[in-house]
Design a protein around this motif. Structure first.
Motif, PDB file in Angstrom:
ATOM      1  N   ARG A  77       0.883  -1.073  -0.080  1.00  0.00           N
ATOM      2  CA  ARG A  77       0.001   0.131  -0.129  1.00  0.00           C
ATOM      3  C   ARG A  77       0.928   1.452   0.008  1.00  0.00           C
ATOM      4  N   ARG A  78       0.254   2.171  -0.455  1.00  0.00           N
ATOM      5  CA  ARG A  78       0.949   3.717  -0.480  1.00  0.00           C
ATOM      6  C   ARG A  78       0.087   4.656   0.287  1.00  0.00           C
ATOM      7  N   ARG A  79       0.764   5.544   1.002  1.00  0.00           N
ATOM      8  CA  ARG A  79       0.046   6.409   1.802  1.00  0.00           C
ATOM      9  C   ARG A  79      -0.830   7.360   0.753  1.00  0.00           C
ATOM     10  N   GLY A  80      -2.014   7.538   1.194  1.00  0.00           N
ATOM     11  CA  GLY A  80      -2.911   8.249   0.568  1.00  0.00           C
ATOM     12  C   GLY A  80      -3.551   7.858  -0.654  1.00  0.00           C
ATOM     13  N   SER A  81      -3.098   6.450  -1.239  1.00  0.00           N
ATOM     14  CA  SER A  81      -3.686   5.773  -2.265  1.00  0.00           C
ATOM     15  C   SER A  81      -4.789   4.767  -1.759  1.00  0.00           C
ATOM     16  N   ARG A  82      -5.878   4.708  -2.195  1.00  0.00           N
ATOM     17  CA  ARG A  82      -6.904   3.773  -2.142  1.00  0.00           C
ATOM     18  C   ARG A  82      -6.809   2.313  -2.948  1.00  0.00           C
ATOM     19  N   ARG A  83      -5.485   2.392  -3.736  1.00  0.00           N
ATOM     20  CA  ARG A  83      -5.112   1.299  -4.308  1.00  0.00           C
ATOM     21  C   ARG A  83      -4.060   0.533  -3.900  1.00  0.00           C
ATOM     22  N   ALA A  84      -4.198  -1.137  -3.804  1.00  0.00           N
ATOM     23  CA  ALA A  84      -3.130  -1.729  -3.330  1.00  0.00           C
ATOM     24  C   ALA A  84      -2.755  -2.557  -4.321  1.00  0.00           C
ATOM     25  N   ARG A  85      -1.452  -3.147  -4.085  1.00  0.00           N
ATOM     26  CA  ARG A  85      -0.956  -4.095  -5.142  1.00  0.00           C
ATOM     27  C   ARG A  85      -0.565  -5.236  -4.500  1.00  0.00           C
ATOM     28  N   LEU A  86      -0.984  -6.295  -5.105  1.00  0.00           N
ATOM     29  CA  LEU A  86      -0.833  -7.681  -4.747  1.00  0.00           C
ATOM     30  C   LEU A  86       0.433  -8.100  -5.488  1.00  0.00           C
ATOM     31  N   ALA A 110      -8.036 -13.426   0.815  1.00  0.00           N
ATOM     32  CA  ALA A 110      -7.321 -12.969   2.208  1.00  0.00           C
ATOM     33  C   ALA A 110      -6.858 -11.713   1.630  1.00  0.00           C
ATOM     34  N   ALA A 111      -6.163 -11.491   0.738  1.00  0.00           N
ATOM     35  CA  ALA A 111      -5.352 -10.427   0.351  1.00  0.00           C
ATOM     36  C   ALA A 111      -6.414  -9.125  -0.109  1.00  0.00           C
ATOM     37  N   GLU A 112      -7.683  -9.720  -0.594  1.00  0.00           N
ATOM     38  CA  GLU A 112      -8.613  -8.740  -0.781  1.00  0.00           C
ATOM     39  C   GLU A 112      -8.997  -8.079   0.371  1.00  0.00           C
ATOM     40  N   SER A 113      -9.448  -9.033   1.403  1.00  0.00           N
ATOM     41  CA  SER A 113      -9.831  -8.476   2.520  1.00  0.00           C
ATOM     42  C   SER A 113      -9.047  -7.669   3.483  1.00  0.00           C
ATOM     43  N   GLU A 114      -7.592  -8.164   3.305  1.00  0.00           N
ATOM     44  CA  GLU A 114      -6.620  -7.286   3.853  1.00  0.00           C
ATOM     45  C   GLU A 114      -6.549  -5.727   3.012  1.00  0.00           C
ATOM     46  N   ALA A 115      -6.631  -5.790   2.021  1.00  0.00           N
ATOM     47  CA  ALA A 115      -6.702  -4.405   1.098  1.00  0.00           C
ATOM     48  C   ALA A 115      -7.794  -3.543   1.809  1.00  0.00           C
ATOM     49  N   CYS A 150      -8.271   0.198   1.217  1.00  0.00           N
ATOM     50  CA  CYS A 150      -8.096   0.194  -0.252  1.00  0.00           C
ATOM     51  C   CYS A 150      -9.480  -0.278  -0.736  1.00  0.00           C
ATOM     52  N   ASP A 151      -9.750   0.401  -2.039  1.00  0.00           N
ATOM     53  CA  ASP A 151     -10.777  -0.202  -2.701  1.00  0.00           C
ATOM     54  C   ASP A 151     -10.803  -0.718  -4.072  1.00  0.00           C
ATOM     55  N   ARG A 152      -9.511  -0.794  -4.431  1.00  0.00           N
ATOM     56  CA  ARG A 152      -8.747  -1.404  -5.884  1.00  0.00           C
ATOM     57  C   ARG A 152      -7.709  -2.348  -5.446  1.00  0.00           C
ATOM     58  N   LEU A 153      -7.544  -3.541  -6.023  1.00  0.00           N
ATOM     59  CA  LEU A 153      -6.410  -4.124  -5.880  1.00  0.00           C
ATOM     60  C   LEU A 153      -5.675  -4.607  -7.484  1.00  0.00           C
TER      61      LEU A 153
END
Length: 165
Positions: free
Chosen positions: A70-79, A100-105, A110-113
């Motif tokens: 995750r990045r601070r200020g971003s609602r997008r996470a990266r698997l 589990a990764a989606e739940s963690e995001a 975060c609303d996107r992966l």
């Protein structure tokens, strides 16, 4: 696997701990022929406030892992990685780790992966597409051996996968 609800593998998912480092290194070596994470990167991920490293345990045996950045200020996470022990391939463990990764995001706001997958990884592509991920980009020469990556994204919490523009 018989005896488990809906054919799901019987595993416990939890955040990685420093004592998991050797087992995580062994999993990297077993699961990936190239583009393996280095020991220092895994050690960093375990303690990082912007990375979640989840492990799947079958009893005391580490059989899978997922890394979410995750990045601070971003609602997008990266698997950035899903690793499944070769002995557990085809058992549904990849799907369990992806969920589990989606739940963690989502738990981290975060609303996107997003993720990248090798264009020759048919099992991974099927997993992501069945889970609602949509391909939005290809990146030539992405992996160490020159293989192209396919980039995917999923809008979390809606069941719909679509890249944000």
């Amino acid at each position: 696997m018989s005896g488990h609800p809906a054919g799901r593998p019987a595993v416990a998912i939890r955040p990685a701990r420093s004592e998991d480092l050797d087992a995580l290194m062994a999993l990297e070596a077993a699961a990936f022929a190239s583009d393996r994470a280095e020991r220092r990167a895994i050690r960093h991920a375990i303690g990082s406030p912007s990375i979640s490293l989840l492990v799947a345990l079958d009893g005391a045996v580490l059989v899978g892992a997922a890394t979410i950045e995750r990045r601070r200020g971003s609602r997008r996470a990266r698997l950035s990685s899903i690793a499944v022990a070769p002995s557990r391939a085809g058992t549904g463990l990849g799907r369990v780790l992806l969920e589990a990764a989606e739940s963690e995001a989502l738990a981290h706001g975060c609303d996107r992966l997003r993720l990248e997958v090798r264009e020759d990884n048919g099992a991974g592509i099927r997993l992501y597409e069945r889970a609602g991920y949509r391909r939005f980009e290809t990146i030539a020469d992405y992996y160490e051996d020159g293989t192209t990556a396919w980039r995917y994204e999923k809008q979390l919490g809606t069941g719909e996968g679509a890249p944000a523009r």
